[in-house]
Structure formats: C-alpha cells, structure tokens
Write an enzyme that holds these catalytic residues in place. Structure first.
Site, PDB file in Angstrom:
ATOM      1  N   ARG A  24       0.981  -1.363   0.011  1.00  0.00           N
ATOM      2  CA  ARG A  24      -0.349  -0.105   0.208  1.00  0.00           C
ATOM      3  C   ARG A  24       0.640   1.114   0.042  1.00  0.00           C
ATOM      4  NH1 ARG A  24      -3.328  -0.334   5.094  1.00  0.00           N
ATOM      5  NH2 ARG A  24      -1.552  -1.630   5.976  1.00  0.00           N
ATOM      6  N   ARG A  25       1.949   0.725   0.334  1.00  0.00           N
ATOM      7  CA  ARG A  25       2.714   2.501   0.443  1.00  0.00           C
ATOM      8  C   ARG A  25       3.575   2.600  -0.635  1.00  0.00           C
ATOM      9  NH1 ARG A  25       3.853   0.386   6.769  1.00  0.00           N
ATOM     10  NH2 ARG A  25       4.006  -1.633   5.713  1.00  0.00           N
TER      11      ARG A  25
ATOM     12  N   ASP B  67      -4.368  -1.857  -2.300  1.00  0.00           N
ATOM     13  CA  ASP B  67      -4.508  -2.354  -1.167  1.00  0.00           C
ATOM     14  C   ASP B  67      -5.647  -4.026  -1.918  1.00  0.00           C
ATOM     15  OD1 ASP B  67      -6.263  -3.233   1.050  1.00  0.00           O
ATOM     16  OD2 ASP B  67      -6.355  -1.226   2.305  1.00  0.00           O
TER      17      ASP B  67
ATOM     18  N   TYR C 129      -9.889 -12.132  14.790  1.00  0.00           N
ATOM     19  CA  TYR C 129      -8.172 -12.224  13.656  1.00  0.00           C
ATOM     20  C   TYR C 129      -8.444 -13.183  14.027  1.00  0.00           C
ATOM     21  CZ  TYR C 129      -4.070 -13.091  12.888  1.00  0.00           C
ATOM     22  OH  TYR C 129      -2.373 -12.937  12.589  1.00  0.00           O
TER      23      TYR C 129
ATOM     24  N   GLU D 106       5.914  -5.468  12.362  1.00  0.00           N
ATOM     25  CA  GLU D 106       5.050  -4.398  12.609  1.00  0.00           C
ATOM     26  C   GLU D 106       3.873  -5.068  13.217  1.00  0.00           C
ATOM     27  OE1 GLU D 106       5.302  -2.875   9.096  1.00  0.00           O
ATOM     28  OE2 GLU D 106       7.463  -1.688   9.443  1.00  0.00           O
TER      29      GLU D 106
END
Length: 253
Positions: free
Chosen positions: A34-35, A60, A153, A189
């Site tokens: 996405r970056r 995305d 999750y 992360e």
C-alpha cells in the site's frame, strides 16, 4: 526465463524478508503493498543487490477493483507466476467480542480473507493455464487455536486455514501446489499495527523470550517452495522455542 514470485504485503515483515530470499535465489519479483514510497525504495535496493528485475504494484488487497486492475495490467510474460505468497494480512485491536471495534473487524475480514481471495482467484487461473505453480498462504497459530480477545482475528485466520485446504483440493487436478504456513510469535510490525501504533504496548508482547523474526519464516517458506515437483508440504506450524501453543510459554519474568 527466470522463475517469478509474486508477494503481497512486501513492504515490511515477512513479505519483505521473502522478497529478499527469493531475489537471492534468482527469482524475478512482483511485489505489492500500500506504500508506494516503500515499494520504490525496496525495488531499488533489490535490483542493486541482486541480478533480478522487480515489478512493483501499489494497491490495497481489500480493493477488488484495484487488485484486478493492477494484476491484469501485467504483461503476459509476468503473468507466468511460479509462486504466489499471500502474505498481506493484519490484526487490529485486542478487544472482547462485546467491545469490538467494527472498523477493526471490517479491516481484518477484508484484508485477511477477501484480499487473499481476490488475488488468488486471478493468479490461480494464470497457473492453471501453465499447468504449474505454488501458492503459499500465510496463516497463524490463531488459525489453529482461539485465544481470549482474539475473536475476529482468529476467525479470519481459521478461514485462511480452511481456504488453504480448499485450494489444495480445487487446484489438485491442475498440478498446482498449495502450502499453509502458520507462525506463532514473530517480531515484526504486526503488534504495532494490532495496537494502532502503540510501540510500547507492542514491545511488551515480545518480552521475556526470543521470538521468531521475519527471516525465520521466509527461510521456511522458501524451503517449502524448493522441494522436488512431486513433494507438497500442505501445512506447517512454526513457533519460537519458548512457545508451545497460544497458551503455553516459557518466559523469563
């Protein structure tokens, strides 16, 4: 022509480590994320360090139209993907079901399940046309056990576990391999995202023991995809030595 690996969520963590190890082994790469800035920087690094070509796709996986537009725009030679690593995924929040954040739920469901499906549907058809390929789905110990406040999750990763088994069956007649990789605690992360950027809270998750790192998982993934053509590793759970399950740990306190 060199083999091609397509890796989603390749700008950090396990996806980034996978891109490194496949580049080291001469694979041409298609990396998504996405970056755009991170993708561009990583592309430059990989092409500088290794004799490989890297194609970046910025989207995305939650956006079905963007997934289709970006993947279908690839040249025909790049559509001959040998390995797809469905790595893009995340956890957000650690709340009880009754106190859950609906936006967090949507993000996890749309990324971990629907995003994986959007990418897999397109790429699996390319593999069918070539009568070969290998899809690796990154699950989690959360897809094998449910723990307190993990609810949604855990549900998404249980879905990944089921989809991995379903892909193995559906793609069997086409000679396509499918592997599920289910890590325990890996220091990436992941926890920072789960706690919405709270780095101190995230760091506490890894106190008192040595967690896995992204390279551990990448090396395992590469091993599964480098087996002889008659060998398929269906399912693999990998955890740090200090973790026996979602509930049992050997931590220094």
């Amino acid at each position: 022509m060199s083999k091609i690996a397509l890796i989603t969520g390749a700008t950090s963590g396990i996806g980034k480590a996978c891109a490194e190890i496949y580049a080291q082994n001469g694979y041409q790469l298609i990396i998504t994320g996405r970056r755009a800035d991170r993708l561009a920087e990583f592309k430059d690094q990989l092409e500088s360090d290794y004799p490989v070509k890297v194609k970046t796709l910025c989207f995305d996986v939650r956006d079905r139209n963007e997934v289709e537009k970006n993947l279908q725009a690839l040249s025909n030679d790049l559509k001959k993907v040998d390995i797809l690593i469905n790595n893009a995924g995340l956890s957000q929040g650690l709340d009880s079901l009754q106190n859950g954040n609906l936006d967090d739920w949507d993000t996890m469901i749309d990324t971990n399940i629907k995003g994986l499906l959007y990418v897999s549907k397109i790429v699996s058809n390319w593999m069918i046309a070539e009568k070969k390929g290998h899809i690796v789905n990154i699950g989690s110990i959360a897809g094998k056990e449910v723990y307190a406040n993990g609810n949604v999750y855990c549900a998404t990763k249980h879905a990944v576990d089921a989809l991995n088994k379903a892909m193995r069956i559906d793609l069997l007649p086409h000679g396509i391999k499918v592997t599920g990789i289910h890590p325990g605690a890996v220091e990436t992360e992941f926890s920072i995202v789960r706690f919405h950027g709270d780095e101190k809270k995230a760091a506490k998750i890894y106190e008192g023991y040595e967690p896995l790192v992204a390279q551990d998982i990448a090396e395992t993934i590469y091993f599964t995809t480098s087996r002889p053509s008659h060998v398929n590793i269906n399912d693999l759970v990998i955890m740090p030595t200090a973790q026996a399950s979602a509930f049992y740990w050997n931590k220094e306190v």
